[in-house]
Design a protein around this motif. Structure first.
Motif, short mmCIF file in Angstrom:
data_model
loop_
_atom_site.label_atom_id
_atom_site.label_comp_id
_atom_site.label_asym_id
_atom_site.label_seq_id
_atom_site.Cartn_x
_atom_site.Cartn_y
_atom_site.Cartn_z
N LEU A 188 0.84 -1.31 0.14
CA LEU A 188 0.01 0.00 -0.05
C LEU A 188 1.00 1.32 0.25
O LEU A 188 1.62 1.28 1.07
CB LEU A 188 -1.03 -0.05 1.19
N PHE A 189 0.95 1.79 -1.10
CA PHE A 189 1.71 3.27 -1.31
C PHE A 189 0.80 4.34 -0.60
O PHE A 189 -0.02 4.80 -1.35
CB PHE A 189 2.06 3.57 -2.73
N ASP A 190 1.53 4.86 0.48
CA ASP A 190 1.15 6.07 0.91
C ASP A 190 2.11 7.20 0.73
O ASP A 190 2.61 8.02 1.41
CB ASP A 190 0.68 5.88 2.24
N SER A 191 2.40 7.53 -0.66
CA SER A 191 3.27 8.52 -1.11
C SER A 191 3.22 9.84 -0.73
O SER A 191 4.36 10.55 -0.57
CB SER A 191 3.53 8.34 -2.61
N TRP A 192 2.02 10.60 -0.21
CA TRP A 192 1.95 11.61 -0.05
C TRP A 192 1.42 11.77 1.35
O TRP A 192 1.13 13.00 2.01
CB TRP A 192 0.81 12.54 -0.87
N ALA A 193 1.52 10.90 2.26
CA ALA A 193 0.89 10.96 3.61
C ALA A 193 1.98 12.03 4.40
O ALA A 193 1.43 12.43 5.28
CB ALA A 193 1.08 9.54 4.27
N GLY A 194 3.23 12.04 4.06
CA GLY A 194 4.15 12.91 4.62
C GLY A 194 3.81 14.39 4.49
O GLY A 194 4.31 15.00 5.33
N ILE A 195 2.76 14.76 3.79
CA ILE A 195 2.56 16.17 3.77
C ILE A 195 1.50 16.54 4.63
O ILE A 195 1.15 17.77 4.87
CB ILE A 195 1.85 16.70 2.07
N LEU A 196 0.98 15.64 5.48
CA LEU A 196 -0.15 15.96 6.42
C LEU A 196 0.74 16.06 8.03
O LEU A 196 1.65 15.48 8.14
CB LEU A 196 -0.89 14.84 6.41
N ALA A 197 0.13 16.85 8.77
CA ALA A 197 0.39 17.04 10.13
C ALA A 197 -0.05 15.79 10.64
O ALA A 197 -0.79 15.10 10.26
CB ALA A 197 -0.30 18.09 10.77
#
Length: 323
Positions: A188-197
């Motif tokens: 499961l690729f959560d490539s953009w989770a890191g942009i969230l607080a």
């Protein structure tokens, strides 16, 4: 199979290796295919899906294959149109106010037919995959910097929750169909989770990832990019393995979980000379020795990576295993 053993919590001396984006532009054989077929054709033709998936198995001798596709492909089940242009972000044509999901129907059968074909051609484990719902959601706005999807989530919270629920159900069905077609596990690729607080991830995203990983009873890997600040939540997800980029100390994380870890060589190291590649590879292998571990990069193989360096990396890992 050693790769699946690691996902199932079985330790051993052998460290398996596969690489995110291992079947991509760094391979000459892939570039040769792209001279004749568009990227969308490559992702929607079963024979091309199978052929491309197996390229790194044949040329690099990696220990697992990952399905060749794109994280946006399941959006076709929502009647989206996807346009891929070389050198720019893909464009998704869809009305987010009219999202309707009534099952996969036959709209993604080319993926599942490709999987069935792959399984007749190799005995190596096959990894299925999908984007996590928030990452898939981000692409609905055609905003390469992802300001718009974040703003929408904060301002139109109820609509955002509804979209996330739709994408979660789609992702569960899509992954289950991949596994039923022959995939041995999935990432499961959560490539953009890191942009969230961290609080935003906890309040709006975590439950959807948890639901997916809990709903599917096959070995799983969860990957989040630039998500060190989300570590406490990531390690609570019911995944068999967690994959990290090079910004984290993966050895330190191994002291916080008994699950398998994957990663996390900086992909730019593969742009250097072989002595440098070997040094960093051996250092990582030594740090993770005797742990539940799968070797991978911290992100996908860069297109400009010399193919010889990819082969050298895999060979170095296999030689290390045989020492």
């Amino acid at each position: 199979m050693v790769f699946l053993d690691r996902l199932n919590g079985i330790k051993g001396q052998y460290t398996p290796v596969w690489l995110m984006r291992q079947a991509g532009r760094a391979l000459k054989e892939y570039r040769d295919l792209r001279r004749y077929y568009s990227f969308l054709q490559m992702c929607t033709t079963p024979e091309l899906i199978a052929k491309t998936t197996l390229l790194p198995v044949e040329t690099l001798n990696v220990d697992a294959a990952i399905l060749f596709s794109d994280i946006l492909i399941p959006l076709l089940a929502l009647n989206a149109k996807i346009f891929y242009h070389e050198g720019t972000s893909p464009v998704v044509d869809i009305d987010i106010n009219k999202l309707s999901y009534k099952g996969l129907s036959n709209k993604l059968n080319f993926v599942f037919e490709g999987i069935k074909l792959i399984k007749t051609l190799t005995k190596k484990p096959l990894i299925g995959f999908a984007a996590a719902p928030f990452t898939l959601y981000c692409y609905l706005f055609n905003d390469a910097k992802f300001y718009s999807p974040k703003a929408f989530a904060y301002q139109e919270t109820e609509k955002f929750k509804s979209i996330m629920e739709t994408l979660t159900n789609l992702t569960i069905d899509y992954l289950k169909a991949q596994l039923q077609s022959g995939c041995d596990c999935f990432q499961l690729f959560d490539s953009w989770a890191g942009i969230l607080a961290a609080k935003t991830y906890k309040d709006y995203v975590f439950e959807h990832n948890f639901k997916i990983l809990e709903s599917i009873k096959k070995p799983s890997i969860y990957f989040a990019h630039s998500a060190n600040h989300l570590l406490d939540y990531i390690l609570k997800l019911p995944s068999n393995a967690y994959s990290f980029d090079w910004k984290v100390d993966i050895n330190h994380i191994s002291q916080k979980t008994d699950k398998c870890l994957q990663g996390n060589l900086d992909n730019t190291i593969l742009l250097t000379d072989k002595n440098t590649i070997k040094k960093h590879t051996i250092d990582l292998l030594n740090n993770m020795r005797d742990k539940l571990y799968i070797f991978n990069l911290g992100h996908g193989v860069l297109p400009q990576t010399p193919q010889d360096n990819l082969k050298f990396l895999v060979d170095t890992i296999h030689e290390y295993n045989n020492c």
